[in-house]
Scaffold this motif. Structure first.
Motif, PDB file in Angstrom:
ATOM      1  N   TYR A 133      34.330   8.578 -21.676  1.00 11.33           N
ATOM      2  CA  TYR A 133      33.982   9.856 -21.062  1.00 11.33           C
ATOM      3  C   TYR A 133      35.073  10.151 -20.046  1.00 11.33           C
ATOM      4  O   TYR A 133      35.858   9.270 -19.677  1.00 11.33           O
ATOM      5  CB  TYR A 133      32.600   9.793 -20.423  1.00 11.33           C
ATOM      6  N   ASP A 134      35.150  11.374 -19.561  1.00 15.11           N
ATOM      7  CA  ASP A 134      36.259  11.773 -18.699  1.00 15.11           C
ATOM      8  C   ASP A 134      36.053  11.431 -17.231  1.00 15.11           C
ATOM      9  O   ASP A 134      37.014  11.183 -16.505  1.00 15.11           O
ATOM     10  CB  ASP A 134      36.476  13.298 -18.808  1.00 15.11           C
ATOM     11  N   LEU A 135      34.805  11.418 -16.805  1.00 16.95           N
ATOM     12  CA  LEU A 135      34.493  11.307 -15.383  1.00 16.95           C
ATOM     13  C   LEU A 135      33.192  10.556 -15.222  1.00 16.95           C
ATOM     14  O   LEU A 135      32.255  10.751 -16.006  1.00 16.95           O
ATOM     15  CB  LEU A 135      34.366  12.730 -14.827  1.00 16.95           C
ATOM     16  N   VAL A 175      26.011   8.501 -14.227  1.00 13.67           N
ATOM     17  CA  VAL A 175      26.216   9.684 -15.059  1.00 13.67           C
ATOM     18  C   VAL A 175      27.664   9.696 -15.534  1.00 13.67           C
ATOM     19  O   VAL A 175      28.589   9.462 -14.746  1.00 13.67           O
ATOM     20  CB  VAL A 175      25.934  10.998 -14.301  1.00 13.67           C
ATOM     21  N   LEU A 176      27.857   9.956 -16.824  1.00 12.79           N
ATOM     22  CA  LEU A 176      29.184  10.087 -17.419  1.00 12.79           C
ATOM     23  C   LEU A 176      29.319  11.495 -17.972  1.00 12.79           C
ATOM     24  O   LEU A 176      28.387  12.010 -18.599  1.00 12.79           O
ATOM     25  CB  LEU A 176      29.373   9.062 -18.530  1.00 12.79           C
ATOM     26  N   PHE A 177      30.482  12.097 -17.756  1.00 14.08           N
ATOM     27  CA  PHE A 177      30.720  13.478 -18.159  1.00 14.08           C
ATOM     28  C   PHE A 177      31.903  13.586 -19.103  1.00 14.08           C
ATOM     29  O   PHE A 177      32.956  12.990 -18.856  1.00 14.08           O
ATOM     30  CB  PHE A 177      31.058  14.337 -16.929  1.00 14.08           C
ATOM     31  N   ARG A 233      31.093  20.771 -17.747  1.00 18.77           N
ATOM     32  CA  ARG A 233      30.824  19.685 -18.693  1.00 18.77           C
ATOM     33  C   ARG A 233      30.647  20.197 -20.117  1.00 18.77           C
ATOM     34  O   ARG A 233      30.064  21.243 -20.358  1.00 18.77           O
ATOM     35  CB  ARG A 233      29.605  18.891 -18.272  1.00 18.77           C
ATOM     36  N   LEU A 234      31.167  19.423 -21.011  1.00 18.40           N
ATOM     37  CA  LEU A 234      30.913  19.616 -22.434  1.00 18.40           C
ATOM     38  C   LEU A 234      29.615  18.890 -22.789  1.00 18.40           C
ATOM     39  O   LEU A 234      28.769  19.394 -23.507  1.00 18.40           O
ATOM     40  CB  LEU A 234      32.090  19.066 -23.238  1.00 18.40           C
ATOM     41  N   SER A 235      29.474  17.685 -22.220  1.00 14.54           N
ATOM     42  CA  SER A 235      28.259  16.895 -22.386  1.00 14.54           C
ATOM     43  C   SER A 235      28.196  15.858 -21.270  1.00 14.54           C
ATOM     44  O   SER A 235      29.184  15.614 -20.576  1.00 14.54           O
ATOM     45  CB  SER A 235      28.232  16.211 -23.751  1.00 14.54           C
ATOM     46  N   SER A 236      27.027  15.268 -21.122  1.00 14.54           N
ATOM     47  CA  SER A 236      26.872  14.174 -20.151  1.00 14.54           C
ATOM     48  C   SER A 236      25.769  13.253 -20.634  1.00 14.54           C
ATOM     49  O   SER A 236      24.903  13.649 -21.411  1.00 14.54           O
ATOM     50  CB  SER A 236      26.562  14.713 -18.749  1.00 14.54           C
TER      51      SER A 236
END
Length: 96
Positions: free
Chosen positions: A51-53, A6-8, A85-88
């Motif tokens: 992605y951030d995380l 998963v990427l956030f 989250r903005l998106s994932s």
């Protein structure tokens, strides 16, 4: 074995919380039956497509992954990530 990735992308106001968010993921280690590996971290490249995380988990099988979804240790982490989250995006696949 099942790989869960998963990427956030985070809302801007939560970017400074990344170390605590990573720790929240890492705190699940050893507490969920069938969760064989768990790795999490902040993006270090900061490219346009980054992605951030990221979260990478390995589960013993599909049943363990399904149980993880509603596990009481996972629920507060999941709730927090839905908040920040903005998106994932995710990808789940069988390992050889």
């Amino acid at each position: 074995m099942l790989q869960h990735v998963v990427l956030f992308k985070l809302k801007p106001e939560y970017m400074e919380e990344i170390p605590q968010l990573v720790q929240g993921f890492l705190n699940m280690r050893g507490k969920i039956d069938g969760l064989v590996e768990l790795h999490a971290g902040a993006d270090i490249l900061k490219s346009e497509r980054s992605y951030d995380l990221g979260l990478v988990c390995v589960f013993r099988d599909r049943a363990a992954f399904d149980a993880y979804q509603n596990h009481p240790v996972h629920q507060p982490v999941r709730k927090k990530m839905h908040e920040v989250r903005l998106s994932s995006v995710s990808c789940d696949f069988e390992l050889d």
